[in-house]
Design an enzyme around this catalytic site. Structure first.
Site, PDB file in Angstrom:
ATOM      1  N   SER A 144      -1.308  12.589   8.132  1.00  0.00           N
ATOM      2  CA  SER A 144      -0.629  11.790   7.097  1.00  0.00           C
ATOM      3  C   SER A 144      -0.768  10.285   7.286  1.00  0.00           C
ATOM      4  O   SER A 144      -0.469   9.522   6.368  1.00  0.00           O
ATOM      5  CB  SER A 144       0.860  12.133   7.073  1.00  0.00           C
ATOM      6  N   LYS A 172      -2.631   8.461   4.691  1.00  0.00           N
ATOM      7  CA  LYS A 172      -2.063   8.210   3.360  1.00  0.00           C
ATOM      8  C   LYS A 172      -1.875   6.721   3.092  1.00  0.00           C
ATOM      9  O   LYS A 172      -2.146   6.234   1.993  1.00  0.00           O
ATOM     10  CB  LYS A 172      -0.717   8.931   3.220  1.00  0.00           C
ATOM     11  N   TYR A 186      -8.570  14.902  -0.147  1.00  0.00           N
ATOM     12  CA  TYR A 186      -7.309  14.783   0.582  1.00  0.00           C
ATOM     13  C   TYR A 186      -7.361  15.571   1.896  1.00  0.00           C
ATOM     14  O   TYR A 186      -6.980  15.061   2.957  1.00  0.00           O
ATOM     15  CB  TYR A 186      -6.144  15.271  -0.290  1.00  0.00           C
ATOM     16  N   TYR A 196       8.396  10.021   7.072  1.00  0.00           N
ATOM     17  CA  TYR A 196       8.978  11.225   6.468  1.00  0.00           C
ATOM     18  C   TYR A 196      10.451  10.983   6.160  1.00  0.00           C
ATOM     19  O   TYR A 196      10.821   9.884   5.752  1.00  0.00           O
ATOM     20  CB  TYR A 196       8.778  12.452   7.378  1.00  0.00           C
ATOM     21  N   VAL A 223       1.230  14.618  11.597  1.00  0.00           N
ATOM     22  CA  VAL A 223       1.689  15.818  12.321  1.00  0.00           C
ATOM     23  C   VAL A 223       0.885  16.127  13.582  1.00  0.00           C
ATOM     24  O   VAL A 223       1.301  16.939  14.395  1.00  0.00           O
ATOM     25  CB  VAL A 223       1.682  17.099  11.452  1.00  0.00           C
TER      26      VAL A 223
END
Lengths: 345, 257
Positions: free
Chosen positions: A86, A89, A211, A263, A281
């Site tokens: 992530s 992102k 992605y 998160y 993660v």
């Protein structure tokens, strides 16, 4: 501390002397002590939703700091590759801003923090936009905005973008990519849902592939520190002098990292640590000290919210110790800068 | 506050290791805990002057750098042989030597793989803390390389040794510039092996003009030193020799301020 004037790239002798200063820096002692102490914390669980991630050694722990003048101070497993997950992102969002411009990106993805988990299937009821680019839905919609004549060109552009941030050639971990793609039913469902609402274009399936690929890029804790330092340095990689993103767009990326990067711990993170950051993660965290440098941490065991246990603790302690909270008036990052430039005594 | 002093020369053969060893002993004799670390991993040698038999070394600096031991395990107490009998309970004076390995395989490994200089820095500081040292001398490899630059970066004082020789003059300028850029707090230029009959004032003037820093000592070329051939500690063997007197004065200067 203006972030609009990137430091000039350093000459060869300067780079050599910089490495020596880094090796001799008292901050290295701080990292060493932190590493030793936090290594004893074996709480948290390594992510297991795909078998490749479950193979990670829970003992891996690397801490790296890169300054806007290109000096790196690090300790531990800083060269161990892991998938960016992530963390990508934030950087892909920056790329979408560069490719499409702010308003076009805002039309597809919001900038509102959600208290929901990263994989929640929630869209804004009025605009149908995903809440922000740091939740999976928003990241997938953001991927759809990446330019390129065809899929290979889009992949190549994205890899080149990450390469510019890292200052070295990077690669995709193919087995992680295949696993993500095979098991990514929820992400696939989100993409279809957003396609249904017209928030993703005709190439949405390719964007979904993109992605999965962006999440499977291999980086190290050292890389994360340089990536963070590039954002801290107004978008110019301090090691190579290459621009990765325009200075104008840096602030948008950083504000999203500050409000949505961790998160559903983002609020408390902004409150306690006060640094724009993004976690993944696989156990990576990148944190940005605007105008000062980047912090890269890697340690696979995750807490209940999906953030690296040792990573959160390390960033929290570094922020407190050096007064890095970006909203602390008057002192932001100065203590670290002083420590970084100070000789040992 | 413990002091870290690096000794360096741009070229080999300047007498750097002999100067370092003698300075270390003279400094310890002031009643201090002194360490000498040989970071000249490619061509170690200072242990010879201390009369240390490399075969008796279970561990060396190399073992620490490869993660095979703690740095203190590579430190050897040389007090008795170099200073004389000290009561077992007395913490001072003490002299410790941290040798580099003379094994061909170890030297080859360093040349082949290199090592993390930051780890050397960690070791140096663990050593100062662990052995509770007052002073640590770092004997470096001639020329400019990573470990010499690191030692300069962490030192409180840098002792630069050169001979009255044009090659030494030019080369030392490089080290002086790098040391300035690394902001070493104090620099001591030592002109060694000065032959009899040379105009000392002129020599001093030339060196000071070239490097824009004071010459700390002009050490005479000594037949006795040559004859000793690194077979012992000069200052112990010839305590009243002008060379020993000059070294003692240099040690005083290093310790004051």
């Amino acid at each position: 501390m203006s972030t609009n004037q990137p430091a000039p790239p350093i000459d060869e002798v300067g780079a050599l002397l910089g490495r020596m200063r880094s090796a001799a820096s008292p901050v290295r002692d701080v990292l060493r002590e932190l590493h030793e102490r936090l290594s004893k914390d074996d709480s948290g669980e390594v992510a297991t939703y795909i078998p490749e991630l479950a193979k990670a050694n829970p003992g891996w722990f690397g801490l790296s700091i890169c300054t806007v003048d290109g000096n790196t101070i690090e300790f531990g497993d800083v060269s161990q590759p892991f998938t960016i997950q992530s963390i990508s992102k934030a950087f892909v969002y920056g790329m979408a801003l560069e490719d499409r411009g702010l308003e076009n990106v805002l039309a597809k993805v919001g900038v509102e923090p959600t208290g929901d988990a990263f994989n929640s299937i929630v869209l804004d009821e009025i605009s149908n936009r995903p809440f922000n680019p740091m939740v999976n839905a928003g990241a997938i919609a953001t991927c759809d905005l990446i330019n390129g004549a065809d899929h290979p060109e889009r992949v190549a552009r994205m890899l080149n973008m990450i390469r510019t941030y890292c200052g070295r050639e990077i690669h995709i971990d193919h087995s992680v990519f295949l696993s993500e793609r095979m098991t990514g039913h929820r992400n696939r469902a989100m993409a279809h849902l957003m396609r249904n609402f017209g928030m993703m274009g005709e190439k949405f399936e390719e964007s979904l592939e993109l992605y999965f690929q962006q999440c499977s890029i291999l980086v190290t804790a050292s890389d994360l520190a340089v990536m963070g330092a590039t954002l801290a340095n107004a978008g110019v990689n301090p090691k190579t002098g290459e621009r990765a993103i325009s200075a104008d767009n840096v602030k948008y990326v950083l504000s999203l990292m500050l409000t949505c990067g961790m998160y559903d711990y983002a609020g408390e993170w902004a409150f306690r640590v006060g640094l724009p950051a993004k976690s993944g993660v696989a156990g990576g965290i990148v944190a940005v000290i605007p105008g000062v440098g980047g912090i890269g941490v890697f340690s696979p065991p995750l807490d209940a919210k999906g953030n690296s246990v040792r990573g959160v603790r390390a960033c929290t302690e570094l922020s407190q110790r050096f007064g890095l909270h970006c909203l602390a008036t008057g002192s932001g990052g100065n203590a670290l800068l002083e420590a970084l430039t100070a000789r040992r005594r | 506050m413990p002091k870290i002093i690096s000794t360096h020369s741009f070229r080999g053969g300047t007498g750097k290791s002999n100067t370092t060893a003698n300075l270390a002993v003279l400094t310890a004799k002031r009643g201090l805990r002194v360490g000498v670390i040989d970071t000249d991993i490619q061509s170690p040698g200072i242990h010879v002057i201390f009369g240390f038999d490399p075969k008796s070394a279970k561990s060396s600096l190399n073992d620490y750098l490869w993660g095979r031991c703690r740095i203190e395990e590579a430190a050897y107490d040389m007090t008795e042989g170099c200073i004389g009998q000290v009561h077992t309970g007395d913490e001072r004076p003490r002299l410790f030597l941290i040798p580099s390995s003379l094994r061909t395989g170890e030297i080859a490994r360093v040349l082949r793989e290199g090592y993390d200089v930051a780890k050397l820095n960690d070791g140096i500081h663990e050593l100062v803390e662990g052995l509770n040292l007052d002073v640590l001398f770092i004997d470096t490899h001639p020329g400019v390389n990573e470990e010499t630059l690191l030692s300069i970066a962490i030192s409180d004082a840098l002792v630069l040794t050169l001979r009255p020789d044009q090659q030494d003059f030019q080369g030392t300028a490089v080290t002086v510039e790098l040391a300035r850029r690394l902001e070493v707090p104090r620099m001591f230029v030592v002109v060694n092996k000065v032959p009899e009959g040379i105009d000392q004032d002129l020599l001093r003037e030339q060196v000071e003009a070239a490097y824009q820093c004071q010459v700390a000592a002009l050490l005479p070329l000594s037949n006795e030193m040559v004859k000793l051939g690194s077979g012992g500690l000069f200052a112990n063997r010839y305590p009243d020799h002008p060379l020993s007197v000059s070294l003692k004065r240099l040690s005083d200067e290093l310790m004051t301020s």
